[in-house]
Write a protein that holds these residues in place. Structure first.
Motif, short mmCIF file in Angstrom:
data_model
loop_
_atom_site.label_atom_id
_atom_site.label_comp_id
_atom_site.label_asym_id
_atom_site.label_seq_id
_atom_site.Cartn_x
_atom_site.Cartn_y
_atom_site.Cartn_z
N GLY A 140 0.51 -1.05 -0.27
CA GLY A 140 -0.06 0.07 0.20
C GLY A 140 1.08 1.27 -0.20
N PRO A 141 0.01 2.69 -0.04
CA PRO A 141 0.87 3.51 -0.02
C PRO A 141 1.66 3.89 1.03
CG PRO A 141 -1.22 3.89 0.03
CD PRO A 141 -1.06 2.69 -0.74
N PHE A 142 2.83 4.98 1.40
CA PHE A 142 2.97 5.14 2.47
C PHE A 142 1.92 6.06 3.39
CE2 PHE A 142 6.97 5.27 0.35
CZ PHE A 142 7.47 3.95 0.99
N ASP A 143 1.64 6.86 2.61
CA ASP A 143 0.65 7.19 2.86
C ASP A 143 -0.58 7.35 2.12
OD1 ASP A 143 -1.42 9.72 3.83
OD2 ASP A 143 -0.18 11.25 3.27
N PRO A 144 -1.68 6.94 2.80
CA PRO A 144 -3.63 6.60 2.22
C PRO A 144 -4.10 7.65 1.31
CG PRO A 144 -3.50 5.53 4.20
CD PRO A 144 -2.46 6.50 3.98
N LEU A 145 -4.12 8.46 1.79
CA LEU A 145 -4.43 9.82 1.26
C LEU A 145 -3.86 10.67 0.93
CD1 LEU A 145 -5.92 11.53 4.85
CD2 LEU A 145 -6.96 9.65 3.57
#
Length: 291
Positions: A140-145
């Motif tokens: 997943g992304p480091f920051d999901p937003l």
């Protein structure tokens, strides 16, 4: 043309087993959906088998713990097949090398690197900086937003090195309660668009269905594929995956596609058919929410 139903009970006797998505069907990332839980409990009481098939990058045990936290009881399902377990098997077989650059949230995704006993002579995986990596493991992304574009500089470097990206969750987006978040699939899509090579192991790709069939076979034998129904709210994951496996599907319109299908309690028929045509998919049945 899809058939809109009001309750799962209308069609439940046509199927011996279900492959059921989690996020958007059984829970919203925060709480369980009581009607969905009750529907699965009733189906199992009638002799049906429920395999939860999820694009979560977590191992099966991690998903079990998460379900308990959300309020999904164990009597609502029989087994779990996760994209994470499918991707972990590939990683420990060395599909992206021994030294990997990890993308994700360490506290959340640490279980991804737990040993898999079913793999003979597993590769000894080492997490390293991108410059030392032989491949990328993306949970997943480091920051999901954050917009996936923030990863473009690292991806450009990785592409030039010819690194493969192992995607543990092909989902593009997910709604955690009322907040929409980016998933690993969005990063893999960007990497592919940039000319890199992404390897997928969750829905709609075959590896997770192979795992789901094995989970089902361990519980009951000789289930004909015509008697398996896939349930989910993602047209590009759940519905397309069912199409690829030649399985029937029940599309939950009140999840990710609620706006596109004008779903409040139930989908608007015209909006639903226009959406399915636009996305180039077909589904056997549709319902506003699993109940």
């Amino acid at each position: 043309m899809t058939q809109i139903i009001r309750t799962f009970a209308e069609i439940s006797d046509r199927y011996d087993a279900l492959f059921v998505d989690l996020w958007g069907c059984m829970h919203n990332g925060v709480d369980a959906f009581p009607e969905a839980v009750a529907a699965m409990q009733t189906y199992r009481e009638g002799g049906g088998t429920v395999v939860l098939v999820t694009n979560s990058p977590k191992p099966r045990k991690g998903v079990e713990a998460q379900l308990a936290q959300f309020g999904v009881p164990q009597d609502a399902y029989d087994a779990i097949a996760t994209s994470g377990d499918s991707a972990r098997a590939a990683m420990f077989r060395g599909m992206v090398g021994q030294k990997v650059w990890f993308m994700g949230e360490p506290a959340r995704d640490e279980g991804f690197f737990e040993p898999l006993e079913v793999i003979e002579d597993p590769v000894d995986i080492e997490r390293v900086d991108l410059k030392e990596a032989e491949g990328i493991v993306c949970c997943g992304p480091f920051d999901p937003l954050a917009d996936p574009e923030v990863n473009r500089p690292e991806f450009l470097y990785a592409k030039q090195k010819g690194l493969k990206l192992l995607c543990a969750n092909p989902d593009i987006i997910v709604d955690r309660g009322d907040v929409r978040e980016w998933c690993a699939g969005a990063l893999a899509r960007l990497y592919t668009e940039m000319g890199g090579e992404s390897l997928y192991f969750g829905k709609p790709h075959p590896p997770i269905y192979d795992l789901a069939y094995r989970r089902l076979a361990a519980l009951t034998s000789n289930v004909d594929r015509s008697r398996i129904l896939c349930i989910g709210d993602g047209v590009h994951t759940d519905v397309m995956g069912a199409q690829g496996e030649d399985l029937d599907s029940l599309f939950i319109t009140g999840g990710l596609a609620a706006t596109d299908t004008a779903t409040t309690d139930q989908p608007d028929k015209a909006a639903l058919e226009a959406y399915l045509a636009r996305e180039g998919v077909s589904t056997t049945y549709s319902i506003g929410r699993l109940r």
